[in-house]
Structure formats: C-alpha cells, structure tokens
Design a protein around this motif. Structure first.
Motif, PDB file in Angstrom:
ATOM      1  N   ALA A  21      38.182  35.395 -10.197  1.00 60.18           N
ATOM      2  CA  ALA A  21      38.949  36.599 -10.527  1.00 60.18           C
ATOM      3  C   ALA A  21      40.415  36.179 -10.513  1.00 60.18           C
ATOM      4  CB  ALA A  21      38.670  37.708  -9.522  1.00 60.18           C
ATOM      5  N   ALA A  22      40.865  35.645 -11.631  1.00 61.03           N
ATOM      6  CA  ALA A  22      42.184  35.020 -11.741  1.00 61.03           C
ATOM      7  C   ALA A  22      43.259  36.039 -12.096  1.00 61.03           C
ATOM      8  CB  ALA A  22      42.138  33.932 -12.818  1.00 61.03           C
ATOM      9  N   LEU A  27      47.522  30.187 -12.315  1.00 64.12           N
ATOM     10  CA  LEU A  27      48.077  29.199 -11.394  1.00 64.12           C
ATOM     11  C   LEU A  27      47.724  29.458  -9.932  1.00 64.12           C
ATOM     12  CD1 LEU A  27      51.609  28.755 -13.025  1.00 64.12           C
ATOM     13  CD2 LEU A  27      49.499  27.466 -13.443  1.00 64.12           C
ATOM     14  N   GLY A  28      46.722  30.268  -9.680  1.00 61.85           N
ATOM     15  CA  GLY A  28      46.335  30.581  -8.310  1.00 61.85           C
ATOM     16  C   GLY A  28      47.040  31.831  -7.837  1.00 61.85           C
ATOM     17  N   GLY A  29      46.578  32.351  -6.743  1.00 58.49           N
ATOM     18  CA  GLY A  29      47.152  33.577  -6.205  1.00 58.49           C
ATOM     19  C   GLY A  29      46.507  33.882  -4.872  1.00 58.49           C
ATOM     20  N   GLY A  30      46.248  35.158  -4.636  1.00 56.68           N
ATOM     21  CA  GLY A  30      45.615  35.563  -3.393  1.00 56.68           C
ATOM     22  C   GLY A  30      44.113  35.715  -3.566  1.00 56.68           C
ATOM     23  N   GLY A  31      43.457  36.146  -2.518  1.00 60.18           N
ATOM     24  CA  GLY A  31      42.039  36.460  -2.563  1.00 60.18           C
ATOM     25  C   GLY A  31      41.177  35.308  -3.052  1.00 60.18           C
ATOM     26  N   ILE A 123      42.943  43.144  -4.642  1.00 63.33           N
ATOM     27  CA  ILE A 123      44.323  43.605  -4.794  1.00 63.33           C
ATOM     28  C   ILE A 123      44.556  44.370  -6.097  1.00 63.33           C
ATOM     29  CG2 ILE A 123      45.304  41.848  -3.271  1.00 63.33           C
ATOM     30  CD1 ILE A 123      46.236  40.338  -5.778  1.00 63.33           C
ATOM     31  N   TYR A 124      43.606  44.303  -7.035  1.00 61.84           N
ATOM     32  CA  TYR A 124      43.742  45.059  -8.283  1.00 61.84           C
ATOM     33  C   TYR A 124      43.199  46.483  -8.136  1.00 61.84           C
ATOM     34  CZ  TYR A 124      45.220  40.895 -10.915  1.00 61.84           C
ATOM     35  OH  TYR A 124      45.910  39.804 -11.394  1.00 61.84           O
ATOM     36  N   VAL A 154      28.306  37.411  -5.794  1.00 61.55           N
ATOM     37  CA  VAL A 154      28.710  36.911  -4.482  1.00 61.55           C
ATOM     38  C   VAL A 154      29.741  37.881  -3.907  1.00 61.55           C
ATOM     39  CG1 VAL A 154      29.662  34.967  -3.195  1.00 61.55           C
ATOM     40  CG2 VAL A 154      28.316  34.549  -5.276  1.00 61.55           C
ATOM     41  N   CYS A 155      29.313  38.626  -2.917  1.00 63.61           N
ATOM     42  CA  CYS A 155      30.171  39.644  -2.308  1.00 63.61           C
ATOM     43  C   CYS A 155      30.793  39.090  -1.032  1.00 63.61           C
ATOM     44  CB  CYS A 155      29.355  40.889  -1.989  1.00 63.61           C
ATOM     45  SG  CYS A 155      28.534  41.593  -3.444  1.00 63.61           S
ATOM     46  N   PHE A 156      32.069  39.306  -0.882  1.00 58.90           N
ATOM     47  CA  PHE A 156      32.794  38.805   0.276  1.00 58.90           C
ATOM     48  C   PHE A 156      32.739  39.798   1.436  1.00 58.90           C
ATOM     49  CE2 PHE A 156      36.693  37.663   2.669  1.00 58.90           C
ATOM     50  CZ  PHE A 156      36.412  36.327   2.901  1.00 58.90           C
ATOM     51  N   ASP A 157      32.600  41.082   1.120  1.00 53.26           N
ATOM     52  CA  ASP A 157      32.610  42.104   2.171  1.00 53.26           C
ATOM     53  C   ASP A 157      31.312  42.908   2.172  1.00 53.26           C
ATOM     54  OD1 ASP A 157      32.874  43.778  -0.034  1.00 53.26           O
ATOM     55  OD2 ASP A 157      34.835  44.537   0.500  1.00 53.26           O
TER      56      ASP A 157
END
Length: 173
Positions: A21-22, A27-31, A123-124, A154-157
């Motif tokens: 999820a770019a 160039l990278g970011g959060g999450g 964050i979106y 693949v769920c993170f939460d």
C-alpha cells in the motif's frame, strides 16, 4: 482460486508477490509501505526510483512491480490507494482499481500466490468495513481469477482480520 485471511506481518509472507500500500512517490513512507522498504532493503528503493525516473509518480489506483529484495516473496506490487475524504463513487472505484491492477500485474508476471494488505485503511482512513467489501468483491469478480491460485489477505490488526474472516465466511456458506 483460494482466498484466505491471516493476521500477520506482510513482510514475512512467502508468496510469489506481496502488495504494498504505497504512496504516489514510491519512495517509502509509514505503515506497511515503510515496513516493506525497511525489510526489503535498498533493491526495492532502487527499483522504485528507476520506475519514477521513467514514468514519474504512481497515480492513485495504479500499480507497478519491483523485486522483493530481502523479503521472502519474489516481487512487490506497489499500488496507491485513495485517501478517504468522504463517501464517493470515485474513491470506491480507485480502491477497486488497486486490486484489479495488482492482479493484472501479477498475471503478467506469472504470479500464482499473491498477498494483499488492507489497502488505504491506515493513514488514508478508508473505512475498514467498506474497504473489505471492495477488496473481496473486486477479487471475486476479477475476469482472469483462474490464473491466480491463491489470494491471501494479510491483516495487521484484529479489527481487519475479523472483518475479512466474517465476510469471507458469509461468501463461502
């Protein structure tokens, strides 16, 4: 095509391709984006820079493919989800495009197993329930889905995991 849901860190998934999820800069970011770039190493960033130099930024709903660097996958498919700014058909269509365009790139690169994160729900701020419906419906309706053997959400939460599990169980009944 098998569809499954797991709760895990997508950077640990052994698949032909994982989806990032770019953001549009690539160039990278959060999450998840930051985690993929950190764990995948410089090869991913270098490939993203080469793509940017060729085509510019990646537009919302579009997808590009790179090496997976140090990750256990073969490829990373980077897609840019929409930022939630209230209910709109455009946001829904752009999120569906993320899944369709990622699957199209997967098929073009002979990917049989692909893992998706929960695109745009961090964050979106895309509503998780709505995003899950769009993701599952888009993948189930994908025209060439028989060319993909397995899709892993693949769920993170816990919240996303339970949403996807419930929705997939309803479909499979």
């Amino acid at each position: 095509m098998i569809i499954e849901v797991i709760k895990a860190d997508i950077t640990t998934i052994k698949a032909d391709a994982i989806v990032n999820a770019a953001n549009s800069s690539l160039l990278g970011g959060g999450g998840v984006d930051g985690a993929i770039h950190r764990k995948g190493g410089k090869a991913i960033l270098q490939a993203c820079v080469a793509i940017r130099n060729k085509q510019g930024k990646c537009k919302t709903g579009n997808a590009v493919i790179t090496t997976a660097g140090n990750l256990p996958a073969k490829y990373v498919i980077h897609t840019v989800g929409p930022v939630w700014n209230g209910e709109s058909k455009k946001n829904n269509a752009l999120l569906a495009d993320c899944y369709r365009n990622s699957l199209t790139l997967a098929i073009e690169n002979d990917v049989k197993v692909i893992a998706f994160p929960n695109i745009s729900t961090g964050i979106y701020h895309f509503p998780k329930d709505k995003a899950a419906d769009i993701a599952i419906t888009t993948i189930n309706n994908f025209a060439e889905k028989e060319k993909i053997e397995k899709v892993i959400f693949v769920c993170f939460d816990d919240e996303n995991y339970l949403l996807y599990e419930e929705k997939l169980n309803r479909i499979n009944q």
